[in-house]
Write a protein that holds these residues in place. Structure first.
Motif, mmCIF file in Angstrom:
data_model
loop_
_atom_site.group_PDB
_atom_site.id
_atom_site.type_symbol
_atom_site.label_atom_id
_atom_site.label_comp_id
_atom_site.label_asym_id
_atom_site.label_seq_id
_atom_site.Cartn_x
_atom_site.Cartn_y
_atom_site.Cartn_z
ATOM 1 N N VAL A 1 92.704 6.836 -39.019
ATOM 2 C CA VAL A 1 92.894 8.375 -39.285
ATOM 3 C C VAL A 1 92.003 9.005 -40.392
ATOM 4 O O VAL A 1 90.977 9.938 -40.322
ATOM 5 C CB VAL A 1 94.138 8.869 -39.672
ATOM 6 N N SER A 2 91.758 7.965 -41.792
ATOM 7 C CA SER A 2 90.815 8.504 -42.662
ATOM 8 C C SER A 2 89.463 8.522 -42.225
ATOM 9 O O SER A 2 88.688 9.225 -42.669
ATOM 10 C CB SER A 2 91.324 7.516 -43.849
ATOM 11 N N GLN A 3 89.061 7.683 -41.353
ATOM 12 C CA GLN A 3 87.376 7.497 -40.829
ATOM 13 C C GLN A 3 87.182 8.445 -39.893
ATOM 14 O O GLN A 3 86.011 8.491 -39.816
ATOM 15 C CB GLN A 3 87.341 5.962 -40.478
ATOM 16 N N LEU A 4 87.990 9.127 -39.283
ATOM 17 C CA LEU A 4 87.830 10.529 -38.451
ATOM 18 C C LEU A 4 87.116 11.415 -39.354
ATOM 19 O O LEU A 4 86.407 12.350 -38.643
ATOM 20 C CB LEU A 4 88.938 10.768 -37.864
ATOM 21 N N TYR A 5 87.195 11.469 -40.566
ATOM 22 C CA TYR A 5 86.642 12.518 -41.375
ATOM 23 C C TYR A 5 85.312 12.368 -41.582
ATOM 24 O O TYR A 5 84.468 13.189 -41.329
ATOM 25 C CB TYR A 5 87.418 12.892 -42.502
ATOM 26 N N PRO A 6 84.810 11.078 -42.200
ATOM 27 C CA PRO A 6 83.510 10.802 -42.374
ATOM 28 C C PRO A 6 82.775 10.701 -40.979
ATOM 29 O O PRO A 6 81.310 10.828 -40.907
ATOM 30 C CB PRO A 6 83.640 9.344 -43.067
ATOM 31 N N MET A 7 83.423 10.331 -39.918
ATOM 32 C CA MET A 7 82.800 10.425 -38.631
ATOM 33 C C MET A 7 82.434 11.603 -38.219
ATOM 34 O O MET A 7 81.365 11.881 -37.369
ATOM 35 C CB MET A 7 83.839 9.480 -37.351
ATOM 36 N N SER A 8 82.939 12.706 -38.767
ATOM 37 C CA SER A 8 82.466 14.200 -38.725
ATOM 38 C C SER A 8 81.910 14.730 -39.931
ATOM 39 O O SER A 8 81.752 16.007 -39.829
ATOM 40 C CB SER A 8 83.315 14.517 -38.103
ATOM 41 N N ASP A 9 81.305 13.933 -40.728
ATOM 42 C CA ASP A 9 80.487 14.293 -41.879
ATOM 43 C C ASP A 9 81.346 15.226 -42.841
ATOM 44 O O ASP A 9 81.151 16.272 -43.214
ATOM 45 C CB ASP A 9 79.483 14.959 -41.399
ATOM 46 N N ARG A 10 82.817 14.939 -43.004
ATOM 47 C CA ARG A 10 83.727 15.665 -43.688
ATOM 48 C C ARG A 10 84.667 14.712 -44.489
ATOM 49 O O ARG A 10 84.275 13.428 -44.437
ATOM 50 C CB ARG A 10 84.827 16.433 -42.766
ATOM 51 N N LEU B 1 77.840 10.315 -32.154
ATOM 52 C CA LEU B 1 77.526 9.111 -32.790
ATOM 53 C C LEU B 1 78.669 8.037 -32.988
ATOM 54 O O LEU B 1 78.466 6.904 -32.737
ATOM 55 C CB LEU B 1 76.411 9.146 -34.030
ATOM 56 N N GLY B 2 79.576 8.600 -33.574
ATOM 57 C CA GLY B 2 80.657 7.743 -34.068
ATOM 58 C C GLY B 2 81.438 7.359 -32.914
ATOM 59 O O GLY B 2 81.955 6.125 -32.910
ATOM 60 N N VAL B 3 81.615 8.151 -31.821
ATOM 61 C CA VAL B 3 82.451 7.860 -30.421
ATOM 62 C C VAL B 3 81.360 6.829 -29.917
ATOM 63 O O VAL B 3 82.003 5.819 -29.324
ATOM 64 C CB VAL B 3 82.394 9.149 -29.629
ATOM 65 N N LEU C 1 79.025 4.072 -39.544
ATOM 66 C CA LEU C 1 79.527 3.226 -40.058
ATOM 67 C C LEU C 1 81.046 3.420 -40.029
ATOM 68 O O LEU C 1 81.880 2.824 -39.827
ATOM 69 C CB LEU C 1 79.192 3.169 -41.734
ATOM 70 N N ALA C 2 81.569 4.777 -40.021
ATOM 71 C CA ALA C 2 82.888 5.180 -39.832
ATOM 72 C C ALA C 2 83.328 4.853 -38.544
ATOM 73 O O ALA C 2 84.544 4.350 -38.341
ATOM 74 C CB ALA C 2 82.961 6.669 -39.798
ATOM 75 N N GLY C 3 82.484 4.846 -37.523
ATOM 76 C CA GLY C 3 82.888 4.370 -36.117
ATOM 77 C C GLY C 3 83.199 2.925 -36.160
ATOM 78 O O GLY C 3 84.161 2.502 -35.604
#
Length: 550
Positions: free
Chosen positions: A121-130, A162-164, A334-336
């Protein structure tokens, strides 16, 4: 030697994006992740504990590190990691390495799931640059707002794509045939991400990489003074327990992957402690054994410690000679990678599997996961351990109590483990026997394998109370009877049949049990006549003997 070098390069390619990704997820500079990876190879890898296991910064501690950094700062993190390593060394020296294996598997799986779900859940934010809001519950509550923000921002949408793509590659790349499939999926994703980030018009966030030497921070007197804070000491204990448990559980898993030398658990705990002590002294991230790198090492054909040691050398050389390449890597990639790692830690398929195997353990596993998500890692593990101990105690206290009436006798037969946890069941059976109105009560406890003080005291008090009321109570207690001693015949005297008066007394009621507190008072005349014409044999498979004449 060629095989070991090849394996070390494979491990290096797997470890590089993970080291950087864990650092970013932990809220520290990317260089510190590489420093920890180098220490995991050159320091931990050189110590003879486990042959195939590879250590470095672990995704499982990323959320805990991020929380510690947010509350206390990076400098105090180094002190915590340093003294966690010292404590690990002490635990290894006093040979408590295998102690960590005495933890319920349900608690371990619940701990990993409780780590993996918040990590995803926490990595969904940096995966969208947030930037993530904070705690796991806050991160979950903020997901609807994150989704609406991504849909309204084209650049954020590119980062999410990119994350997906990274996540999909991580799941599907293993199905790609060799030799292409031998390339680590994370490395392929990083390459794709770098290529997309270099396209005109794409402005996704990429890594900000500095000098490794500049990132190192030695703890000073001010940071060391933080050990007087109980919260810092609690963090030291938390890091020690979680890092040790994760490393030794990984060692057990890696040992099942190969047929080479087995892990020396105490030595491996000392190795992990040494690595953490060095990492803390340099102000870097905590180190644990990591399954992804270890399995890559085994699959690459490694046979000695050389491969895991060399991979640290390649990490150091890459960071020193090619730092500009790291600045091309999109953070969303990296978040992905870490979302995929979190999914493997969460392992949702383990929950229905545990439900089918053992529903009690399923409850322990689920409780551990939920408490970790709702509170913190240490609290969740403690609650899980307590739940596991309670479950084990309840199962060890399985007591079978049977009650039945036979003419003038109320019988209570008990078997199993009679402990205080089953005291209500025992008391109910005794009260029912007393309320039956029969003048005779027989309590047969010979089938009880363990009778604790609480249950024994209750049975004895009940016996005494009923006898004071004039009832006849016979109590058959567990425990082997002592074999009757036959007087030895001196060798110089001829052996002859002993006289009847010299025969030992007949064991009562039999050689397999002792009959304590036997009430020898005669029954009233009316009941004695009725009993004489009744059944002589016991109905529970044991022969009854009556002290009554006739």
């Amino acid at each position: 030697m060629a095989t070991e070098i090849t394996a070390s390069l494979v491990v290096f390619l797997v470890a590089l994006p993970l080291c950087i990704g864990v650092a970013v997820a932990s809220g520290v500079p990317a260089e510190l992740g590489i420093v920890s990876g180098v220490i995991g190879g050159l320091v931990v890898g050189a110590i003879r504990g486990s042959t195939m296991q590879v250590s470095g910064p672990a995704a499982g501690l990323a959320a805990l590190v991020a929380e510690t950094v947010a509350e206390k700062g990076v400098a105090v993190l180094g002190v915590i990691v340093l003294f966690s390593g010292v404590l690990q060394i002490v635990l290894g020296l006093v040979r408590l390495g295998r102690m960590f294996q005495a933890i319920s598997l349900a608690v371990v799986q619940g701990m990993l799931a409780g780590i993996g779900l918040p990590l995803m859940v926490s990595q969904l934010y940096p995966m969208s640059d947030r930037k993530a809001p904070g705690t796991p519950l806050e991160n979950m509550a903020g997901l609807p707002g994150l989704l609406s923000g991504v849909l309204s921002d084209p650049q954020a949408l590119i980062a999410v794509v990119l994350g997906v793509v990274t996540i999909v590659l991580s799941f599907l790349w293993k199905k790609v045939p060799a030799p292409l499939g031998k390339i680590p999926a994370a490395l392929v994703a990083v390459g794709v991400g770098c290529a997309v980030a270099a396209l005109p018009g794409v402005r996704v966030k990429t890594l900000q990489v500095g000098d490794l030497a500049a990132a190192v921070h030695f703890p000073g007197p001010e940071e060391l003074a933080g050990l007087a804070d109980p919260a810092v000491l609690t963090s030291v204990l938390t890091f020690t327990v979680i890092a040790s448990a994760e490393s030794l559980f990984t060692a057990a898993a890696v040992d099942r992957m190969h047929s080479g030398p087995r892990t020396r658990y105490n030595t491996e705990l000392i190795a992990q402690g040494t690595g953490n002590a060095v990492a803390g002294f340099l102000g870097a991230l905590p180190i644990t054994a990591v399954v992804a790198r270890s399995s890559a090492n085994v699959q690459a054909g490694a046979r000695t410690r050389l491969s895991r040691t060399l991979h640290g050398l390649w990490l150091l050389a890459f960071a020193l000679l090619l730092p500009q390449v790291l600045a091309l890597i999109p953070i969303s990639v990296l978040a992905g990678v870490l979302v995929h790692s979190g999914w493997k830690l969460f392992a949702p398929e383990e929950f229905p599997k545990m439900w089918r195997q053992d529903r009690g353990e399923f409850v322990v596993m689920t409780v551990t996961t939920l408490v970790i998500v709702a509170t913190a890692l240490l609290e969740g593990v403690i609650v899980g351990l307590v739940a596991g101990i309670v479950l084990a105690a309840l199962r060890m206290s399985r007591t079978v109590v049977r009650q039945h009436l036979e003419q003038d006798t109320a019988k209570v037969v008990m078997a199993g483990n009679a402990t205080f946890l089953r005291l209500p069941q025992v008391i109910e059976a005794l009260e029912n026997a007393a309320a039956s109105g029969r003048p005779r009560i027989r309590l047969d406890l010979t089938g009880v394998t363990h009778l604790d003080h609480a249950c024994r005291n209750q049975v004895e008090e009940f016996t005494a109370q009923q006898r004071k009321l004039g009832l006849r109570v016979e109590l058959l207690m567990p425990g082997p009877a002592d074999a009757p001693e036959v007087p030895a015949v001196p060798p110089e005297q001829p052996r002859s049949a002993p006289a009847e008066s010299e025969l030992p007394p007949d064991p009562f009621p039999g050689p397999g049990a002792e009959w304590f507190y036997l009430d020898t008072r005669p029954m009233p005349d009316g009941y004695a006549d009725e009993y004489a014409g009744g059944h002589r044999g016991g109905h529970d498979g044991r022969a009854e003997r009556s002290p009554l004449p006739g």
